[in-house]
Design a protein around this motif. Structure first.
Motif, PDB file in Angstrom:
ATOM      1  N   ASN A   1      -2.841   1.223  -8.766  1.00  0.00           N
ATOM      2  CA  ASN A   1      -2.232   1.601  -7.490  1.00  0.00           C
ATOM      3  C   ASN A   1      -2.301   3.111  -7.279  1.00  0.00           C
ATOM      4  OD1 ASN A   1      -1.598  -1.071  -7.022  1.00  0.00           O
ATOM      5  ND2 ASN A   1       0.556  -0.871  -7.604  1.00  0.00           N
TER       6      ASN A   1
ATOM      7  N   SER B   1      -4.300   5.063  -4.269  1.00  0.00           N
ATOM      8  CA  SER B   1      -3.604   5.997  -3.391  1.00  0.00           C
ATOM      9  C   SER B   1      -4.300   7.352  -3.358  1.00  0.00           C
ATOM     10  CB  SER B   1      -2.152   6.168  -3.857  1.00  0.00           C
ATOM     11  OG  SER B   1      -1.466   7.081  -3.048  1.00  0.00           O
TER      12      SER B   1
ATOM     13  N   GLN C   1      -6.608   4.912   9.422  1.00  0.00           N
ATOM     14  CA  GLN C   1      -5.400   5.152   8.636  1.00  0.00           C
ATOM     15  C   GLN C   1      -5.759   6.075   7.479  1.00  0.00           C
ATOM     16  OE1 GLN C   1      -3.367   1.714   7.022  1.00  0.00           O
ATOM     17  NE2 GLN C   1      -2.011   2.956   5.767  1.00  0.00           N
ATOM     18  N   GLU C   2      -4.981   7.143   7.337  1.00  0.00           N
ATOM     19  CA  GLU C   2      -5.191   8.086   6.250  1.00  0.00           C
ATOM     20  C   GLU C   2      -3.907   8.201   5.436  1.00  0.00           C
ATOM     21  OE1 GLU C   2      -6.425  11.378   8.819  1.00  0.00           O
ATOM     22  OE2 GLU C   2      -8.448  11.226   7.951  1.00  0.00           O
ATOM     23  N   ASN C   3      -3.961   9.015   4.391  1.00  0.00           N
ATOM     24  CA  ASN C   3      -2.784   9.247   3.544  1.00  0.00           C
ATOM     25  C   ASN C   3      -2.173   7.926   3.067  1.00  0.00           C
ATOM     26  OD1 ASN C   3      -2.969  12.077   4.047  1.00  0.00           O
ATOM     27  ND2 ASN C   3      -1.957  11.763   6.021  1.00  0.00           N
ATOM     28  N   ILE C   4      -2.940   7.199   2.274  1.00  0.00           N
ATOM     29  CA  ILE C   4      -2.491   5.914   1.750  1.00  0.00           C
ATOM     30  C   ILE C   4      -1.409   6.148   0.692  1.00  0.00           C
ATOM     31  CG2 ILE C   4      -3.212   3.737   0.711  1.00  0.00           C
ATOM     32  CD1 ILE C   4      -4.532   4.427   3.420  1.00  0.00           C
ATOM     33  N   SER C   5      -0.218   5.656   0.946  1.00  0.00           N
ATOM     34  CA  SER C   5       0.889   5.859   0.007  1.00  0.00           C
ATOM     35  C   SER C   5       0.746   4.927  -1.190  1.00  0.00           C
ATOM     36  CB  SER C   5       2.225   5.592   0.694  1.00  0.00           C
ATOM     37  OG  SER C   5       2.363   4.213   1.004  1.00  0.00           O
ATOM     38  N   LEU C   6       1.517   5.220  -2.227  1.00  0.00           N
ATOM     39  CA  LEU C   6       1.505   4.361  -3.407  1.00  0.00           C
ATOM     40  C   LEU C   6       1.961   2.944  -3.039  1.00  0.00           C
ATOM     41  CD1 LEU C   6       1.139   4.087  -6.465  1.00  0.00           C
ATOM     42  CD2 LEU C   6       3.505   4.867  -6.747  1.00  0.00           C
ATOM     43  N   LYS C   7       2.971   2.861  -2.170  1.00  0.00           N
ATOM     44  CA  LYS C   7       3.456   1.551  -1.726  1.00  0.00           C
ATOM     45  C   LYS C   7       2.378   0.809  -0.944  1.00  0.00           C
ATOM     46  CE  LYS C   7       7.110  -0.713   0.954  1.00  0.00           C
ATOM     47  NZ  LYS C   7       8.320  -0.517   1.810  1.00  0.00           N
ATOM     48  N   ASP C   8       1.689   1.522  -0.043  1.00  0.00           N
ATOM     49  CA  ASP C   8       0.601   0.907   0.725  1.00  0.00           C
ATOM     50  C   ASP C   8      -0.489   0.374  -0.208  1.00  0.00           C
ATOM     51  OD1 ASP C   8       1.818   1.457   3.117  1.00  0.00           O
ATOM     52  OD2 ASP C   8       0.689   3.291   3.498  1.00  0.00           O
TER      53      ASP C   8
END
Length: 217
Positions: free
Chosen positions: A150, A154, A168-175
């Motif tokens: 993960n 990210s 979509q940019e800046n993929i979070s750890l949750k995403d």
């Protein structure tokens, strides 16, 4: 990693080695991280239907080639062609492009260390009954492996482009965790492979630069 990407990396390295222009820190900061676009199709059902129609289409074409009920199968082939075109359109509607970027080994080490902090490494100790020597074996951790993957997603997936062109940019750890949990297995495999490929691309660049140091030493 495509041949064009590999060629660009080698050309950048060659340019960096030109007399009077070489600065290894600038090269690493500006040009060492390769990028690759991974095309994936989210709708597995649409892809499966298209695959079935394609198989039937190919089988019908073989019958025609073998002169088996040519008139009947030619008519069937035209019907299948229309169905296949419609199925391909349905598949294309679920096309997403994951842009994956490489990273420095230092950043990669930070990610590994973070995973080990979250899920510390545990060992199993065993004593040799004869020598009384104790051996330690690292225990595998599925939770740590998932968390590490993960983190890598990210950090590596820098952009996702939807069929309509939105981004979509800046993929979070949750995403990243949600995506890996819900995406088709084939997509997970493709993105994981791309993450390793861009890492290899960066390594290729740095090895090419290293060859220059060796040649001049």
């Amino acid at each position: 990693m495509s041949e064009d990407t590999e060629k660009e990396i080698i050309e950048l390295a060659e340019a960096a080695k030109a007399p009077g222009t070489f600065n290894i820190l600038n090269v690493i900061k500006e040009a060492s991280h390769a990028k690759d676009d991974v095309v994936v199709y989210i709708d597995e059902n649409a892809a499966y239907i298209a695959s079935k129609i394609k198989d039937e289409f190919d089988e019908t074409q073989e019958l025609i080639d073998g002169q088996v009920d040519v008139e009947l199968n030619t008519k069937k082939l035209e019907e299948l062609r229309k169905k296949l075109d419609e199925a391909v359109v349905a598949v294309q509607k679920s096309k997403y492009v994951f842009t994956v970027s490489g990273m420095s080994e230092g950043k990669r080490e930070e990610i590994f260390n973070k995973a080990k902090e979250e899920y510390p490494i545990e060992f199993r100790e065993e004593r040799n009954p004869i020598t009384q020597e104790i051996t330690r074996t690292e225990l595998e951790s599925e939770d740590r492996d998932k968390y590490l993957t993960n983190l890598l997603w990210s950090a590596s997936v820098v952009k996702i482009t939807a069929p309509d062109g939105s981004i979509q940019e800046n993929i979070s750890l949750k995403d990243a965790g949600e995506m890996r949990l819900n995406l088709p297995p084939s997509v997970n495999v493709l993105v994981n492979q791309a993450i390793e490929k861009v890492r290899a691309a960066s390594a290729l660049f740095l090895m090419t630069v290293d060859e220059d140091f060796l040649a001049k030493s």
